[in-house]
Motif scaffolding. Sequence first.
Motif, PDB file in Angstrom:
ATOM      1  N   MET A  26       0.832  -1.199   0.000  1.00 53.63           N
ATOM      2  CA  MET A  26       0.000   0.000   0.000  1.00 53.63           C
ATOM      3  C   MET A  26       0.870   1.253   0.000  1.00 53.63           C
ATOM      4  O   MET A  26       0.549   2.244  -0.664  1.00 53.63           O
ATOM      5  CB  MET A  26      -0.960  -0.012   1.201  1.00 53.63           C
ATOM      6  N   GLY A  27       1.973   1.223   0.729  1.00 53.34           N
ATOM      7  CA  GLY A  27       2.901   2.348   0.749  1.00 53.34           C
ATOM      8  C   GLY A  27       3.477   2.623  -0.627  1.00 53.34           C
ATOM      9  O   GLY A  27       3.599   3.783  -1.042  1.00 53.34           O
ATOM     10  N   GLU A  28       3.803   1.563  -1.362  1.00 57.38           N
ATOM     11  CA  GLU A  28       4.323   1.712  -2.725  1.00 57.38           C
ATOM     12  C   GLU A  28       3.270   2.310  -3.658  1.00 57.38           C
ATOM     13  O   GLU A  28       3.575   3.178  -4.481  1.00 57.38           O
ATOM     14  CB  GLU A  28       4.795   0.361  -3.277  1.00 57.38           C
ATOM     15  N   ILE A  29       2.044   1.848  -3.531  1.00 52.96           N
ATOM     16  CA  ILE A  29       0.949   2.368  -4.356  1.00 52.96           C
ATOM     17  C   ILE A  29       0.749   3.862  -4.087  1.00 52.96           C
ATOM     18  O   ILE A  29       0.624   4.665  -5.011  1.00 52.96           O
ATOM     19  CB  ILE A  29      -0.359   1.573  -4.100  1.00 52.96           C
ATOM     20  N   LEU A  30       0.744   4.229  -2.818  1.00 48.41           N
ATOM     21  CA  LEU A  30       0.567   5.634  -2.455  1.00 48.41           C
ATOM     22  C   LEU A  30       1.762   6.475  -2.894  1.00 48.41           C
ATOM     23  O   LEU A  30       1.594   7.621  -3.310  1.00 48.41           O
ATOM     24  CB  LEU A  30       0.317   5.778  -0.955  1.00 48.41           C
ATOM     25  N   TYR A  31       2.955   5.915  -2.833  1.00 48.33           N
ATOM     26  CA  TYR A  31       4.136   6.636  -3.314  1.00 48.33           C
ATOM     27  C   TYR A  31       3.953   6.982  -4.793  1.00 48.33           C
ATOM     28  O   TYR A  31       4.194   8.113  -5.214  1.00 48.33           O
ATOM     29  CB  TYR A  31       5.412   5.808  -3.117  1.00 48.33           C
ATOM     30  N   ASP A  32       3.533   6.002  -5.587  1.00 53.03           N
ATOM     31  CA  ASP A  32       3.346   6.236  -7.023  1.00 53.03           C
ATOM     32  C   ASP A  32       2.307   7.332  -7.282  1.00 53.03           C
ATOM     33  O   ASP A  32       2.450   8.118  -8.210  1.00 53.03           O
ATOM     34  CB  ASP A  32       2.931   4.947  -7.732  1.00 53.03           C
ATOM     35  N   ARG A  33       1.272   7.405  -6.463  1.00 51.98           N
ATOM     36  CA  ARG A  33       0.206   8.395  -6.659  1.00 51.98           C
ATOM     37  C   ARG A  33       0.565   9.789  -6.141  1.00 51.98           C
ATOM     38  O   ARG A  33       0.066  10.787  -6.648  1.00 51.98           O
ATOM     39  CB  ARG A  33      -1.071   7.944  -5.944  1.00 51.98           C
ATOM     40  N   PHE A  34       1.399   9.865  -5.105  1.00 52.04           N
ATOM     41  CA  PHE A  34       1.573  11.133  -4.391  1.00 52.04           C
ATOM     42  C   PHE A  34       3.012  11.619  -4.278  1.00 52.04           C
ATOM     43  O   PHE A  34       3.260  12.598  -3.577  1.00 52.04           O
ATOM     44  CB  PHE A  34       0.982  11.014  -2.975  1.00 52.04           C
ATOM     45  N   HIS A  35       3.973  11.013  -4.969  1.00 54.18           N
ATOM     46  CA  HIS A  35       5.380  11.367  -4.761  1.00 54.18           C
ATOM     47  C   HIS A  35       5.699  12.825  -5.085  1.00 54.18           C
ATOM     48  O   HIS A  35       6.699  13.332  -4.630  1.00 54.18           O
ATOM     49  CB  HIS A  35       6.304  10.426  -5.543  1.00 54.18           C
ATOM     50  N   ASP A  36       4.845  13.501  -5.800  1.00 51.42           N
ATOM     51  CA  ASP A  36       5.116  14.901  -6.145  1.00 51.42           C
ATOM     52  C   ASP A  36       4.042  15.860  -5.617  1.00 51.42           C
ATOM     53  O   ASP A  36       3.934  16.993  -6.063  1.00 51.42           O
ATOM     54  CB  ASP A  36       5.224  15.040  -7.668  1.00 51.42           C
ATOM     55  N   LYS A  37       3.234  15.417  -4.632  1.00 47.00           N
ATOM     56  CA  LYS A  37       2.093  16.226  -4.199  1.00 47.00           C
ATOM     57  C   LYS A  37       2.133  16.663  -2.732  1.00 47.00           C
ATOM     58  O   LYS A  37       1.245  17.358  -2.287  1.00 47.00           O
ATOM     59  CB  LYS A  37       0.804  15.459  -4.461  1.00 47.00           C
ATOM     60  N   LYS A  38       3.109  16.227  -1.948  1.00 50.86           N
ATOM     61  CA  LYS A  38       3.183  16.522  -0.510  1.00 50.86           C
ATOM     62  C   LYS A  38       1.812  16.366   0.169  1.00 50.86           C
ATOM     63  O   LYS A  38       1.215  17.330   0.659  1.00 50.86           O
ATOM     64  CB  LYS A  38       3.744  17.906  -0.244  1.00 50.86           C
TER      65      LYS A  38
END
Length: 184
Positions: A26-38
Amino acid sequence: MRSEMEQDILKVLVTEEQLRERIAEMGEILYDRFHDKKPLFLSVLKGSFVFMADLVRACQVKSDVEFIAVSSYQNATTSSGRVQITHDLQQDITGRHLIIVEDILDSGNTLAFLKEYFLTKGAASITIVTLLDKPARRAKAITADLAGFVVPDEFVVGYGLDYAQQYRNVPYIGVLKPEVYTQQ
């Protein structure tokens, strides 16, 4: 490990290892979605505090955290349907990408209420992440954007989930023996 709660657990539904593996995913999935959105990780207290801590560590993005406390159970085993905020946000969320972190999505009353509440406060986006999804109890038309595990209609405790403020520190998800919550 010694536990005085073990005798109250009917069966283990999700093991510690299964929790670790799924939360890492789940952390990886969220990283892909939000890595540039803080994003702002928003924990719905008290049940999600253990999950939130592990999820934030598993999602290595620049982010911050916030907490909101709501109540719809009042020590019962089913939702009253009335959601009450007992501790509100401490910061402005206007234009923020929220990741609502919840322990369990069952009736949907709490998350439907919170989604509407945060939209009126100006959130740019809302992503609902729940550790457990219990669709058999759904009363509101709401779904999680990301769910850890689908669980049957049984009373579950552990890993932050409680019954009458107890069992939150059980390190796995277990089904509570009915005689524990039906005793008067």
